[in-house]
Write a protein that holds these residues in place. Sequence first.
Motif, PDB file in Angstrom:
ATOM      1  N   TRP A   1      44.555  41.443  37.614  1.00 39.46           N
ATOM      2  CA  TRP A   1      44.620  42.085  38.941  1.00 39.46           C
ATOM      3  C   TRP A   1      44.429  43.598  38.844  1.00 39.46           C
ATOM      4  O   TRP A   1      43.830  44.210  39.721  1.00 39.46           O
TER       5      TRP A   1
ATOM      6  N   ALA B   1      41.613  45.722  40.755  1.00 39.64           N
ATOM      7  CA  ALA B   1      41.977  46.879  41.581  1.00 39.64           C
ATOM      8  C   ALA B   1      41.245  48.130  41.117  1.00 39.64           C
ATOM      9  O   ALA B   1      40.773  48.927  41.941  1.00 39.64           O
ATOM     10  N   ASP B   2      41.112  48.293  39.803  1.00 45.43           N
ATOM     11  CA  ASP B   2      40.381  49.443  39.276  1.00 45.43           C
ATOM     12  C   ASP B   2      38.916  49.405  39.705  1.00 45.43           C
ATOM     13  O   ASP B   2      38.354  50.430  40.097  1.00 45.43           O
TER      14      ASP B   2
END
Length: 87
Positions: free
Chosen positions: A23, A27-28
């Motif tokens: 995750w 997200a990055d």
Amino acid sequence: RRGSPFNGANVRRLYAAGIITMWGGVADLAVSGVGPLAASASPSLDGLVYPSTLLQFGFVGVGTVFIVVADVFRRGLILQRETEGLV
């Protein structure tokens, strides 16, 4: 360092590390992809920002390794419980 490494807490920690890695990588990618895209949409910054299409997916490999090791530990825990008291 004390006791058996095959316990439920270690299995949960490894699964959590794998999921957090996956995750976090997503997200990055989302944050690093949306920022330059939004900046290039502005007419005043159009010539200063060059959106990149380079995507790095190393986090998938690392997260997969965590999850595979967690599954190995889970199976080790099952085997340890089955063999308890035999020796």
